[in-house]
Design a protein around this motif. Structure first.
Motif, short mmCIF file in Angstrom:
data_model
loop_
_atom_site.label_atom_id
_atom_site.label_comp_id
_atom_site.label_asym_id
_atom_site.label_seq_id
_atom_site.Cartn_x
_atom_site.Cartn_y
_atom_site.Cartn_z
N UNK A 202 0.83 -1.20 0.00
CA UNK A 202 0.00 0.00 0.00
C UNK A 202 0.87 1.25 0.00
N UNK A 203 1.97 1.20 0.75
CA UNK A 203 2.88 2.34 0.80
C UNK A 203 3.50 2.60 -0.58
N UNK A 204 3.87 1.52 -1.27
CA UNK A 204 4.46 1.67 -2.60
C UNK A 204 3.47 2.32 -3.57
N UNK A 205 2.21 1.86 -3.53
CA UNK A 205 1.22 2.42 -4.43
C UNK A 205 0.96 3.89 -4.12
N UNK A 206 1.11 4.29 -2.85
CA UNK A 206 0.89 5.68 -2.47
C UNK A 206 1.93 6.62 -3.07
N UNK A 207 3.05 6.07 -3.51
CA UNK A 207 4.12 6.91 -4.07
C UNK A 207 3.75 7.46 -5.45
N UNK A 208 2.63 7.04 -6.02
CA UNK A 208 2.25 7.55 -7.34
C UNK A 208 2.06 9.07 -7.32
N UNK A 209 1.82 9.66 -6.13
CA UNK A 209 1.67 11.11 -6.03
C UNK A 209 3.01 11.82 -5.94
N UNK A 210 4.10 11.06 -5.79
CA UNK A 210 5.43 11.64 -5.65
C UNK A 210 6.25 11.48 -6.91
N UNK A 211 6.27 10.25 -7.47
CA UNK A 211 7.08 9.97 -8.66
C UNK A 211 6.51 10.74 -9.85
N UNK A 212 7.35 11.41 -10.67
CA UNK A 212 6.86 12.19 -11.82
C UNK A 212 5.96 11.38 -12.74
N UNK A 213 4.93 12.01 -13.24
CA UNK A 213 3.96 11.33 -14.10
C UNK A 213 4.60 10.81 -15.38
N UNK A 214 5.71 11.43 -15.82
CA UNK A 214 6.40 10.95 -17.03
C UNK A 214 6.93 9.54 -16.85
N UNK A 215 7.11 9.11 -15.59
CA UNK A 215 7.62 7.77 -15.30
C UNK A 215 6.50 6.83 -14.89
N UNK A 216 5.57 7.34 -14.08
CA UNK A 216 4.63 6.45 -13.41
C UNK A 216 3.17 6.69 -13.77
N UNK A 217 2.89 7.37 -14.85
CA UNK A 217 1.50 7.72 -15.18
C UNK A 217 0.68 6.46 -15.49
N UNK A 218 -0.50 6.38 -14.86
CA UNK A 218 -1.51 5.34 -15.12
C UNK A 218 -0.99 3.92 -14.87
N UNK A 219 -0.01 3.78 -14.01
CA UNK A 219 0.50 2.44 -13.71
C UNK A 219 -0.40 1.75 -12.67
N UNK A 220 -0.47 0.43 -12.75
CA UNK A 220 -1.32 -0.35 -11.85
C UNK A 220 -0.61 -0.59 -10.51
N UNK A 221 -1.40 -1.07 -9.53
CA UNK A 221 -0.83 -1.38 -8.23
C UNK A 221 0.23 -2.47 -8.35
N UNK A 222 0.02 -3.46 -9.23
CA UNK A 222 0.99 -4.53 -9.42
C UNK A 222 2.32 -3.98 -9.94
N UNK A 223 2.23 -2.98 -10.81
CA UNK A 223 3.46 -2.36 -11.34
C UNK A 223 4.26 -1.73 -10.21
N UNK A 224 3.58 -1.05 -9.29
CA UNK A 224 4.26 -0.40 -8.17
C UNK A 224 4.91 -1.43 -7.26
N UNK A 225 4.21 -2.51 -6.98
CA UNK A 225 4.71 -3.53 -6.06
C UNK A 225 5.98 -4.18 -6.60
#
Length: 325
Positions: A202-225
């Motif tokens: 859950x903590x990893x998925x929460x990082x989507x608000x920190x990592x630039x959208x050019x890298x992490x835009x629209x990625x799934x929870x599985x991608x973050x994990x």
């Protein structure tokens, strides 16, 4: 006094109110002391003052505070002289049993302001807690020599010097700051009962608000994990060595392009760090006062802490994140 024992008065002085490690230490100690036994007062310089600063937070829980007008982090002979005078008046007014000095500037100027009271009253105690020796920092040679001289000179009035690593204790002794019996090590710790980290995924998925959208835009929870994640949480000051973290992140991504890096924090070095990361390989988030550990803290697989002033810095280059149950 109606049979009631007199409270012991403790007067904390710290260089600035902007939240960092030293401020967190004072916050925890000041709010944890039994108010039936201790009368606590905290004074801090104007840098970082305000509702979110140390003094603002302490006022909310009823701790007595003083806003120091002249105590500043940078060396300035005029302000430093005025700060000593200001502290003398406060010490005379508060009449503390214990003067507890925190951080280099408060430690030096506070001791100079209190030396008369120390000479007049042998029961008056001066404690000094330092998170890292200023003469260990990456600064001009004359500043190193000045800080070392001042640490040695003012140590004579300090009853106890507290460091948070055995390496810093050894450095203080070897540098002649004080005798082995006057410098003690008290390690930092965490109150696990009150630490509320998110679960790792859950903590990893929460990082989507920190990592630039050019890298992490629209990625799934599985991608973050599945990502390799390296993070750092710190005030954005030169002594935290975060420019090396940024440089290391750029190099590491050449071999590990799937890796993600982030920094949570705030401070005067923010613009410099952003400019050092033109390709936005490093996720950044403005920090709040570090009253509690940040909830995404269990997200990274590795934590980078490239500290420059602390004796423990070399051991904090890259640590795996594990929580002891």
């Amino acid at each position: 006094m109606n049979g009631q024992p007199q409270k012991k008065k403790i007067f904390f002085v710290i260089t600035q109110s902007e939240f960092g490690g030293a401020q967190h230490y004072v916050w925890e100690v000041a709010r944890s002391l039994n108010p039936a036994v201790y009368d606590v007062t905290v004074a801090a310089g104007p840098e970082g003052d305000g509702e979110l600063g140390l003094l603002g937070q302490l006022q909310k829980i009823g701790v007595k505070t003083h806003h120091l007008k002249y105590l500043k982090r940078a060396i300035n002979p005029v302000f430093d002289f005025l700060a000593i005078s200001e502290l003398k008046k406060l010490i005379a007014a508060e009449k503390p049993d214990v003067l507890f000095l925190n951080s280099t500037k408060a430690g030096v100027l506070g001791a100079l302001a209190a030396k008369k009271f120390k000479i007049q009253n042998s029961k008056f105690k001066i404690l000094y807690r330092i998170g890292g020796w200023a003469f260990n920092e990456d600064i001009a040679g004359w500043k190193k020599k000045l800080y070392l001289f001042l640490e040695k000179y003012t140590a004579r009035w300090k009853d106890l010097i507290i460091v948070n690593s055995e390496a810093d204790r050894k450095i203080g002794i070897a540098s002649g700051v004080a005798s082995p019996g006057k410098i003690i090590t008290i390690y930092n710790g965490l109150d696990w009962q009150n630490v509320k980290f998110l679960a790792r995924d859950e903590a990893r998925f929460s990082l989507r608000t920190i990592i630039p959208s050019s890298i992490a835009k629209n990625q799934t929870a599985d991608w973050w994990v599945s990502r390799k994640i390296v993070g750092s949480i710190a005030n954005l000051y030169e002594t935290k060595g975060l420019r090396y973290f940024v440089e290391a992140a750029a190099l590491a991504r050449k071999s590990f392009p799937e890796a993600l890096f982030f920094v949570i924090g705030e401070g005067r070095q923010r613009r410099e760090l952003v400019e050092a990361d033109p390709d936005q390989h490093l996720g950044q988030q403005p920090g709040e006062p570090l009253l509690q550990p940040h909830r995404p803290g269990m997200a990274p697989g590795l934590v980078g802490q490239p500290l420059l002033e602390h004796g423990i810095g070399a051991a904090h280059v890259c640590l795996p994140v594990e929580r002891a149950e």
